[in-house]
Design an enzyme around this catalytic site. Structure first.
Site, PDB file in Angstrom:
ATOM      1  N   HIS A  26      35.075   6.754   3.617  1.00  0.00           N
ATOM      2  CA  HIS A  26      34.156   6.253   2.622  1.00  0.00           C
ATOM      3  C   HIS A  26      34.485   5.067   2.156  1.00  0.00           C
ATOM      4  CE1 HIS A  26      32.987  10.686   1.834  1.00  0.00           C
ATOM      5  NE2 HIS A  26      31.910  10.172   2.387  1.00  0.00           N
ATOM      6  N   LYS A  57      24.005  23.297  -2.489  1.00  0.00           N
ATOM      7  CA  LYS A  57      25.254  24.034  -2.247  1.00  0.00           C
ATOM      8  C   LYS A  57      26.291  23.938  -3.299  1.00  0.00           C
ATOM      9  CE  LYS A  57      26.254  20.034   0.626  1.00  0.00           C
ATOM     10  NZ  LYS A  57      26.208  19.535   1.795  1.00  0.00           N
ATOM     11  N   ARG A  77      29.329   7.215  11.733  1.00  0.00           N
ATOM     12  CA  ARG A  77      30.542   7.376  12.371  1.00  0.00           C
ATOM     13  C   ARG A  77      30.478   7.501  13.905  1.00  0.00           C
ATOM     14  NH1 ARG A  77      31.431  12.280   8.746  1.00  0.00           N
ATOM     15  NH2 ARG A  77      29.513  12.522   9.541  1.00  0.00           N
ATOM     16  N   SER A 106      33.786  14.929   4.899  1.00  0.00           N
ATOM     17  CA  SER A 106      34.380  15.688   3.532  1.00  0.00           C
ATOM     18  C   SER A 106      34.119  17.054   3.969  1.00  0.00           C
ATOM     19  CB  SER A 106      33.019  15.329   2.632  1.00  0.00           C
ATOM     20  OG  SER A 106      33.377  14.202   2.236  1.00  0.00           O
TER      21      SER A 106
HETATM   22  O1  PNS Z   1      27.081  12.322   1.864  1.00  0.00           O
HETATM   23  P1  PNS Z   1      25.842  12.915   1.935  1.00  0.00           P
HETATM   24  O2  PNS Z   1      25.945  14.655   1.824  1.00  0.00           O
HETATM   25  O3  PNS Z   1      25.438  12.772   3.433  1.00  0.00           O
HETATM   26  O4  PNS Z   1      24.767  12.372   1.031  1.00  0.00           O
HETATM   27  C1  PNS Z   1      23.447  12.922   1.209  1.00  0.00           C
HETATM   28  C2  PNS Z   1      22.486  11.980   0.089  1.00  0.00           C
HETATM   29  C3  PNS Z   1      23.083  12.348  -1.417  1.00  0.00           C
HETATM   30  C4  PNS Z   1      22.628  10.433   0.260  1.00  0.00           C
HETATM   31  C5  PNS Z   1      21.302  12.599   0.351  1.00  0.00           C
HETATM   32  O5  PNS Z   1      21.132  14.005  -0.153  1.00  0.00           O
HETATM   33  C6  PNS Z   1      20.338  11.958  -1.138  1.00  0.00           C
HETATM   34  O6  PNS Z   1      19.757  10.899  -0.678  1.00  0.00           O
HETATM   35  N1  PNS Z   1      19.824  12.860  -1.922  1.00  0.00           N
HETATM   36  C7  PNS Z   1      18.853  12.307  -2.547  1.00  0.00           C
HETATM   37  C8  PNS Z   1      17.485  13.316  -2.443  1.00  0.00           C
HETATM   38  C9  PNS Z   1      16.527  12.564  -1.892  1.00  0.00           C
HETATM   39  O7  PNS Z   1      16.146  11.489  -2.025  1.00  0.00           O
HETATM   40  N2  PNS Z   1      16.382  12.893  -0.579  1.00  0.00           N
HETATM   41  C10 PNS Z   1      15.303  12.466   0.161  1.00  0.00           C
HETATM   42  C11 PNS Z   1      16.245  11.589   1.266  1.00  0.00           C
HETATM   43  S1  PNS Z   1      15.166  11.308   2.604  1.00  0.00           S
END
Ligand code: PNS
Length: 163
Positions: free
Chosen positions: A20, A44, A93, A131
């Site tokens: 990150h 979660k 990645r 993570s």
């Molecule tokens: O590190 P991660 O878990 O891959 O991050 C995921 C994250 C926080 C970027 C994603 O879950 C997100 O954008 N959440 C906000 C809710 C949302 O907009 N969901 C629709 C995305 S298409």
């Protein structure tokens, strides 16, 4: 900053990894300001609270003056609008990341036509880092110190220590 080009790098960061941080450093070179957004509407149960993740990220990014760390909840597209960001930054990645990221980027653009996503590749040596894996290795007593900032490694060991 007036007319500043702001990027939003969203994620769960549970915990933040060196991968990150590599992506953040790359984004810093491209944008006037990089907002690292800790999303907190996950179903979660996280290992670290949002406040802990914000503090860990702030410490890890302390030497990057154009980085701001903030929490967001709700839709990413709303956060993009709220922060005045011109782009979402996500790390890629490996090819295996692509399908999910592609779907998310297109869905976000469907929800908000202005919402562009920029993918940045971390250094190859971080391409296996996640993570989820860090949490599992830490839970099983493995050494995670090469993969996360020192303070995060200490906090993880402390958090997962069996009493
Ligand atoms: O590190 P991660 O878990 O891959 O991050 C995921 C994250 C926080 C970027 C994603 O879950 C997100 O954008 N959440 C906000 C809710 C949302 O907009 N969901 C629709 C995305 S298409």
């Amino acid at each position: 900053m007036n007319g500043a080009r702001i990027a939003l790098f969203p994620g769960s960061f549970d915990p933040v990894t060196n991968g990150h941080l590599d992506v953040i450093q790359r984004a810093v070179r491209l944008f006037d300001e990089v907002i690292v957004g800790v999303g907190h509407n996950q179903t979660k149960a996280p290992i670290f609270t949002v406040e802990e993740r914000l503090a860990q990220l702030r410490e890890a990014c302390a030497r990057l003056p154009s980085v701001r760390v903030a929490a967001f909840s709700g839709l990413l597209t709303e956060a993009v609008r709220g922060f005045g960001a011109v782009a979402v930054v996500r790390g890629l990645r490996a090819v295996s990341d692509f399908e999910y990221e592609f779907q998310m980027a297109l869905m976000n653009r469907e929800l908000e036509p202005q919402c562009e996503t920029i993918f940045l590749m971390p250094r190859a040596e971080y391409s296996f880092l996640s993570s989820t894996m860090i949490r599992e290795i830490a839970r099983l007593g493995g050494d995670i110190s090469p993969f996360v900032p020192e303070a995060v490694a200490r906090a993880l060991v402390e958090r997962l220590r069996v009493p």
